[in-house]
Design a protein around this motif. Structure first.
Motif, PDB file in Angstrom:
ATOM      1  N   ILE A 232       0.804  -1.194  -0.064  1.00  0.00           N
ATOM      2  CA  ILE A 232      -0.064   0.045   0.072  1.00  0.00           C
ATOM      3  C   ILE A 232       0.947   1.374   0.087  1.00  0.00           C
ATOM      4  N   LEU A 233       0.753   2.040  -0.804  1.00  0.00           N
ATOM      5  CA  LEU A 233       1.509   3.151  -0.956  1.00  0.00           C
ATOM      6  C   LEU A 233       0.547   4.409  -0.615  1.00  0.00           C
ATOM      7  N   ALA A 234       1.238   5.355   0.259  1.00  0.00           N
ATOM      8  CA  ALA A 234       0.615   6.498   0.628  1.00  0.00           C
ATOM      9  C   ALA A 234       1.268   7.533  -0.322  1.00  0.00           C
ATOM     10  N   LEU A 235       0.846   8.137  -0.958  1.00  0.00           N
ATOM     11  CA  LEU A 235       1.222   9.291  -1.811  1.00  0.00           C
ATOM     12  C   LEU A 235       0.778  10.648  -1.253  1.00  0.00           C
ATOM     13  N   ALA A 236       1.558  11.519  -0.838  1.00  0.00           N
ATOM     14  CA  ALA A 236       1.124  12.810  -0.334  1.00  0.00           C
ATOM     15  C   ALA A 236       2.151  13.986  -0.778  1.00  0.00           C
ATOM     16  N   GLY A 237       1.701  14.751  -2.006  1.00  0.00           N
ATOM     17  CA  GLY A 237       2.345  15.989  -2.298  1.00  0.00           C
ATOM     18  C   GLY A 237       1.563  16.725  -2.319  1.00  0.00           C
ATOM     19  N   THR A 238       1.469  17.688  -3.558  1.00  0.00           N
ATOM     20  CA  THR A 238       0.501  18.723  -3.837  1.00  0.00           C
ATOM     21  C   THR A 238      -0.947  18.058  -3.314  1.00  0.00           C
ATOM     22  N   GLY A 239      -1.264  16.951  -4.196  1.00  0.00           N
ATOM     23  CA  GLY A 239      -2.454  16.189  -3.525  1.00  0.00           C
ATOM     24  C   GLY A 239      -2.147  14.870  -2.752  1.00  0.00           C
ATOM     25  N   ALA A 240      -3.220  14.143  -2.457  1.00  0.00           N
ATOM     26  CA  ALA A 240      -3.024  12.913  -1.649  1.00  0.00           C
ATOM     27  C   ALA A 240      -3.911  11.797  -2.308  1.00  0.00           C
ATOM     28  N   VAL A 241      -3.425  10.625  -2.250  1.00  0.00           N
ATOM     29  CA  VAL A 241      -4.038   9.303  -2.704  1.00  0.00           C
ATOM     30  C   VAL A 241      -3.227   8.130  -2.215  1.00  0.00           C
ATOM     31  N   ILE A 242      -4.162   7.001  -1.739  1.00  0.00           N
ATOM     32  CA  ILE A 242      -3.798   5.673  -1.345  1.00  0.00           C
ATOM     33  C   ILE A 242      -3.749   4.704  -2.392  1.00  0.00           C
ATOM     34  N   TRP A 243      -2.823   4.125  -2.959  1.00  0.00           N
ATOM     35  CA  TRP A 243      -2.887   3.209  -3.768  1.00  0.00           C
ATOM     36  C   TRP A 243      -2.497   1.639  -3.258  1.00  0.00           C
ATOM     37  N   ALA A 244      -3.295   0.627  -3.501  1.00  0.00           N
ATOM     38  CA  ALA A 244      -2.961  -0.644  -2.804  1.00  0.00           C
ATOM     39  C   ALA A 244      -3.033  -1.636  -3.986  1.00  0.00           C
ATOM     40  N   GLU A 245      -2.110  -2.509  -3.803  1.00  0.00           N
ATOM     41  CA  GLU A 245      -2.221  -3.732  -4.647  1.00  0.00           C
ATOM     42  C   GLU A 245      -1.547  -4.962  -4.129  1.00  0.00           C
ATOM     43  N   ASP A 246      -2.554  -5.958  -4.004  1.00  0.00           N
ATOM     44  CA  ASP A 246      -2.064  -7.313  -3.513  1.00  0.00           C
ATOM     45  C   ASP A 246      -1.872  -8.261  -4.364  1.00  0.00           C
ATOM     46  N   ARG A 247      -1.866  -7.782  -5.717  1.00  0.00           N
ATOM     47  CA  ARG A 247      -1.432  -8.974  -6.768  1.00  0.00           C
ATOM     48  C   ARG A 247      -2.517  -9.986  -7.030  1.00  0.00           C
ATOM     49  N   ARG A 248      -3.505  -9.757  -6.487  1.00  0.00           N
ATOM     50  CA  ARG A 248      -4.700 -10.927  -6.657  1.00  0.00           C
ATOM     51  C   ARG A 248      -5.920 -10.331  -7.027  1.00  0.00           C
ATOM     52  N   HIS A 249      -6.356  -8.960  -6.751  1.00  0.00           N
ATOM     53  CA  HIS A 249      -7.206  -8.435  -6.977  1.00  0.00           C
ATOM     54  C   HIS A 249      -6.743  -7.064  -7.942  1.00  0.00           C
ATOM     55  N   PRO A 250      -7.984  -6.452  -8.653  1.00  0.00           N
ATOM     56  CA  PRO A 250      -7.633  -5.033  -9.362  1.00  0.00           C
ATOM     57  C   PRO A 250      -6.741  -4.177  -8.263  1.00  0.00           C
ATOM     58  N   PRO A 251      -6.180  -3.330  -8.607  1.00  0.00           N
ATOM     59  CA  PRO A 251      -5.529  -2.296  -7.636  1.00  0.00           C
ATOM     60  C   PRO A 251      -6.895  -1.444  -6.922  1.00  0.00           C
ATOM     61  N   LEU A 252      -6.508  -0.878  -5.906  1.00  0.00           N
ATOM     62  CA  LEU A 252      -7.618  -0.142  -5.232  1.00  0.00           C
ATOM     63  C   LEU A 252      -6.902   1.229  -4.847  1.00  0.00           C
ATOM     64  N   ARG A 253      -7.675   2.268  -5.191  1.00  0.00           N
ATOM     65  CA  ARG A 253      -7.553   3.463  -4.737  1.00  0.00           C
ATOM     66  C   ARG A 253      -8.548   4.031  -3.641  1.00  0.00           C
ATOM     67  N   ILE A 254      -7.836   4.658  -2.802  1.00  0.00           N
ATOM     68  CA  ILE A 254      -8.500   5.483  -1.568  1.00  0.00           C
ATOM     69  C   ILE A 254      -8.201   6.797  -1.685  1.00  0.00           C
ATOM     70  N   GLY A 255      -9.050   7.748  -1.643  1.00  0.00           N
ATOM     71  CA  GLY A 255      -8.741   9.077  -1.640  1.00  0.00           C
ATOM     72  C   GLY A 255      -8.579   9.388  -3.066  1.00  0.00           C
ATOM     73  N   GLY A 256      -7.527  10.567  -3.190  1.00  0.00           N
ATOM     74  CA  GLY A 256      -7.334  10.983  -4.629  1.00  0.00           C
ATOM     75  C   GLY A 256      -8.543  11.823  -5.356  1.00  0.00           C
ATOM     76  N   TRP A 257      -9.479  12.378  -4.434  1.00  0.00           N
ATOM     77  CA  TRP A 257     -10.536  13.045  -5.075  1.00  0.00           C
ATOM     78  C   TRP A 257     -10.261  14.578  -5.614  1.00  0.00           C
ATOM     79  N   GLY A 258      -8.992  14.820  -5.444  1.00  0.00           N
ATOM     80  CA  GLY A 258      -8.640  16.301  -5.945  1.00  0.00           C
ATOM     81  C   GLY A 258      -9.204  17.013  -4.942  1.00  0.00           C
ATOM     82  N   PHE A 259      -8.572  18.617  -4.982  1.00  0.00           N
ATOM     83  CA  PHE A 259      -8.483  19.594  -4.065  1.00  0.00           C
ATOM     84  C   PHE A 259      -9.994  20.277  -3.596  1.00  0.00           C
ATOM     85  N   MET A 260     -10.953  19.756  -4.636  1.00  0.00           N
ATOM     86  CA  MET A 260     -12.215  20.353  -4.394  1.00  0.00           C
ATOM     87  C   MET A 260     -13.077  19.483  -3.502  1.00  0.00           C
TER      88      MET A 260
END
Length: 317
Positions: free
Chosen positions: A114-142
């Motif tokens: 699970i990668l927590a990416l936080a720069g100008t924006g923020a998003v969580i990306w999860a990859e378990d190699r068994r299911h499609p990648p999962l995104r949490i957050g990353g909805w943009g500044f609005m």
């Protein structure tokens, strides 16, 4: 000189990077350009086109293009695909994806996590190699981006305007520090109009506000309680989203991080405390993740020797 190569592009809101890699993992060429996020960069297509036209010294076999704002499910991303395909042509096998996806691939060397990416924006990306990648957050500044550099900057400015409205003495010190960082008057009789004018003249207000996160981090390192409080709230959002990813996947995957917000010791320590475990050190940057995926797309063998060669080449970037 090799007669074939692969291309990896990491296109973010602030900077776009590209590398060309040989079959043995050697980096043959690298280029940098400005941001290429179509949500807030009017010249994104020209930036990306010029970069792609400039980068290819040998015929390309495959390319992985990780772009901010990209999703195969959104019609708006078709223009991103068209720009890339118009330049690279029909003979290159192309994988389009988001920049956070290749950042996660790089962080875990194409393994689960699970990668927590936080720069100008923020998003969580999860990859378990068994299911499609999962995104949490990353909805943009609005709509969100809690825990991002932009969110931190807004929180800091929120404290400033609260002081300017109330003139409560408890808020004066922190407001003064932020106003000085912006090279604005500290006198509350002058600061309000100066702050409004500062907003007006910014070419890219979101980036300008997000840049304040560095100052908040510096103040936290110096023991400023208001700065620490903001960063710990940001860490709380990020840790909660990592926990959400784990709950949805039903497994406690390791976590790693990327982005300028995680340069803050306060943020790293707070997220570590909240999750009860230290992060995995990212093994590669996003551009490295893009190169790994492009190499696999080309059918190349990506083994330890190949990764070592790639790491050496990218260390100069």
């Amino acid at each position: 000189m090799t007669d074939e190569a692969i291309l990896a592009v990491d296109g973010g809101g602030t900077r776009t990077r590209a590398v060309v890699v040989a079959p043995d993992g050697r980096v043959l060429a690298r280029r940098h350009a400005g941001g290429s996020n179509p949500y807030d960069k009017a010249d994104w297509a020209r930036t990306l086109t010029d970069l792609l036209r400039d980068i290819s010294p040998v015929p390309l076999r495959a390319a992985t293009i990780g772009l901010a704002g990209y999703s195969a499910l959104r019609p708006s991303s078709r223009l991103q695909e068209e720009v890339v395909r118009d330049v690279l042509g029909p003979d290159v096998t192309i994988m389009m994806c988001s920049d956070v996806e290749i950042a996660c691939i790089g962080a875990f060397a194409d393994g689960p996590g699970i990668l927590a990416l936080a720069g100008t924006g923020a998003v969580i990306w999860a990859e378990d190699r068994r299911h499609p990648p999962l995104r949490i957050g990353g909805w943009g500044f609005m709509l969100g981006d809690q825990g991002s550099g932009y969110w931190i900057g807004c929180a800091a400015l929120g404290k400033v305007v609260h002081f300017l409205d109330t003139r409560h003495p408890d808020g004066a010190a922190f407001a003064g520090l932020i106003l000085r960082a912006l090279d604005l008057p500290v006198d509350p009789e002058l600061a309000g109009e100066a702050l409004l004018e500062w907003q007006r003249i910014q070419d890219h207000p979101r980036s300008a506000i997000a840049a304040l996160a560095r100052e908040v981090s510096r103040l936290a390192d110096e023991g400023c309680a208001d700065a620490v409080e903001i960063l710990e709230r940001a860490a709380g959002f990020l840790a909660s989203q990592v926990q959400t990813a784990r709950a949805r996947l039903g497994q406690a995957l390791p976590w790693s991080h990327s982005g300028s917000v995680f340069l803050s010791h306060t943020v790293i320590e707070a997220v570590t405390r909240l999750l009860g475990e230290a992060p995995r050190a990212p093994q590669f940057s996003a551009i490295g993740g893009g190169a790994m995926r492009a190499a696999r797309l080309a059918g190349w063998k990506v083994d330890g020797a190949w990764l070592a060669q790639l790491r050496t080449g990218l260390s100069c970037d």
